[in-house]
Design a protein around this motif. Structure first.
Motif, PDB file in Angstrom:
ATOM      1  N   GLN A 143       0.766  -1.149   0.188  1.00 56.28           N
ATOM      2  CA  GLN A 143      -0.036  -0.115   0.019  1.00 56.28           C
ATOM      3  C   GLN A 143       0.796   1.319   0.100  1.00 56.28           C
ATOM      4  OE1 GLN A 143      -3.240   0.141  -0.641  1.00 56.28           O
ATOM      5  NE2 GLN A 143      -3.220  -2.155  -0.812  1.00 56.28           N
ATOM      6  N   ALA A 144       2.130   1.223  -0.174  1.00 52.71           N
ATOM      7  CA  ALA A 144       3.019   2.260  -0.143  1.00 52.71           C
ATOM      8  C   ALA A 144       2.754   3.235  -1.559  1.00 52.71           C
ATOM      9  CB  ALA A 144       4.529   1.908  -0.390  1.00 52.71           C
ATOM     10  N   GLU A 145       2.766   4.467  -1.157  1.00 49.53           N
ATOM     11  CA  GLU A 145       2.808   5.671  -2.163  1.00 49.53           C
ATOM     12  C   GLU A 145       3.964   5.548  -2.618  1.00 49.53           C
ATOM     13  OE1 GLU A 145       1.328   9.217  -0.652  1.00 49.53           O
ATOM     14  OE2 GLU A 145      -0.289   8.152   0.852  1.00 49.53           O
ATOM     15  N   PRO A 146       4.063   6.010  -4.056  1.00 51.28           N
ATOM     16  CA  PRO A 146       5.397   6.090  -4.793  1.00 51.28           C
ATOM     17  C   PRO A 146       6.561   6.734  -4.009  1.00 51.28           C
ATOM     18  CG  PRO A 146       3.460   6.208  -6.386  1.00 51.28           C
ATOM     19  CD  PRO A 146       3.159   6.446  -5.066  1.00 51.28           C
ATOM     20  N   GLN A 147       6.307   7.813  -3.524  1.00 47.10           N
ATOM     21  CA  GLN A 147       7.511   8.702  -3.127  1.00 47.10           C
ATOM     22  C   GLN A 147       8.179   7.835  -1.807  1.00 47.10           C
ATOM     23  OE1 GLN A 147       4.128   9.580  -2.975  1.00 47.10           O
ATOM     24  NE2 GLN A 147       3.879  10.259  -0.834  1.00 47.10           N
ATOM     25  N   GLU A 148       7.637   6.835  -1.242  1.00 49.67           N
ATOM     26  CA  GLU A 148       7.909   6.125  -0.080  1.00 49.67           C
ATOM     27  C   GLU A 148       9.077   5.190  -0.623  1.00 49.67           C
ATOM     28  OE1 GLU A 148       5.350   4.581   2.996  1.00 49.67           O
ATOM     29  OE2 GLU A 148       3.638   5.273   1.430  1.00 49.67           O
ATOM     30  N   TYR A 149       9.152   4.873  -1.822  1.00 50.31           N
ATOM     31  CA  TYR A 149      10.220   4.002  -2.291  1.00 50.31           C
ATOM     32  C   TYR A 149      10.957   4.311  -3.590  1.00 50.31           C
ATOM     33  CZ  TYR A 149       6.479   2.183  -5.378  1.00 50.31           C
ATOM     34  OH  TYR A 149       5.234   2.096  -6.073  1.00 50.31           O
TER      35      TYR A 149
END
Length: 242
Positions: A143-149
């Motif tokens: 469920q991570a948002e793109p900016q998290e990775y």
């Protein structure tokens, strides 16, 4: 050990052979060492020592595709949290060293040094970056948002050197998710010389998600899609219509 189903050759001959062009380019493929593998990978893809390199890739595809197997491709390491990324990335380069038609992506995480990554890019060996949700700093990375990775410096370097970013989106609704849509639009417009590749037809494993969300990317010239692991026409039809 190399294996294939008895019907593979017949299926290729009857359904695909007339469609597949010679000297095709595989837009999304992995090579790996034994210690890099994940449990879902078939042992048939590996040699007796557990390596799956360029030779194994070619030999396995030739079993059922014959001379029509891809002659080149875009390769990168298999992302997993415990991966020793430096030697895994180096393995890709070593396997492709005498394959001028092939390209490699550098697997990176938010923890990497942008200066060290830039030095590897300047060495001229990589065509871009592979990012992946398992490197987000949270438990439920799906469920991570793109900016998290995807660290911002990946975009900056990609824009500076006209590189590709291979993104396998997550979140439950993939391309239909407003957070994913906004992130992609904003970053592609902010970094016009970066080339974003949305893996798996914008993660179109559920074709309705791509169909519902693809219009949000209308007018963006630096977003692309690969066909890897998608067996249904719906997401491709939606992309082509846009």
């Amino acid at each position: 050990m190399t294996e294939f189903l008895p019907d593979d050759q017949e299926l290729f001959a009857s359904q695909l052979k007339d469609f597949v062009p010679p000297d095709s380019f595989d837009a999304h493929a992995h090579l790996y060492r034994p210690q890099d593998a994940i449990s879902a990978l078939p042992p048939a893809a590996e040699n007796e020592q557990g390596f799956s390199g360029w030779n194994e890739y070619c030999e396995n595809l030739e079993l059922w595709m014959g001379s029509l197997r891809p002659s080149a491709g875009l390769f990168f390491a298999i992302p997993k949290p415990t991966l020793d990324r430096k030697p895994a990335n180096q393995f890709i380069l070593s396997e492709l060293a005498d394959q001028p038609g092939c390209r490699a992506l550098l697997l990176v995480t938010p923890e990497d040094s942008p200066e060290e990554v830039e030095a590897q890019i300047l060495a001229g060996k990589y065509s871009g970056f592979k990012v992946y949700h398992v490197y987000a700093n949270r438990k439920d990375t799906l469920q991570a948002e793109p900016q998290e990775y995807i660290p911002e410096w990946v975009w900056e370097l990609s824009n500076r050197y006209s590189l590709a970013i291979m993104l396998h989106m997550v979140r439950a609704r993939a391309m239909a998710d407003p957070i994913n849509q906004s992130y992609i639009r904003e970053h592609c417009l902010q970094y016009p010389d970066a080339k974003l590749i949305l893996a798996h037809a914008a993660r179109g494993f559920c074709g309705n998600h791509t169909t519902e969300g693809i219009a949000s990317l209308r007018g963006i010239d630096n977003v692309f899609f690969d066909t890897s692991a998608i067996c249904e026409p719906q997401p491709f039809e939606a992309i082509l219509r846009e």
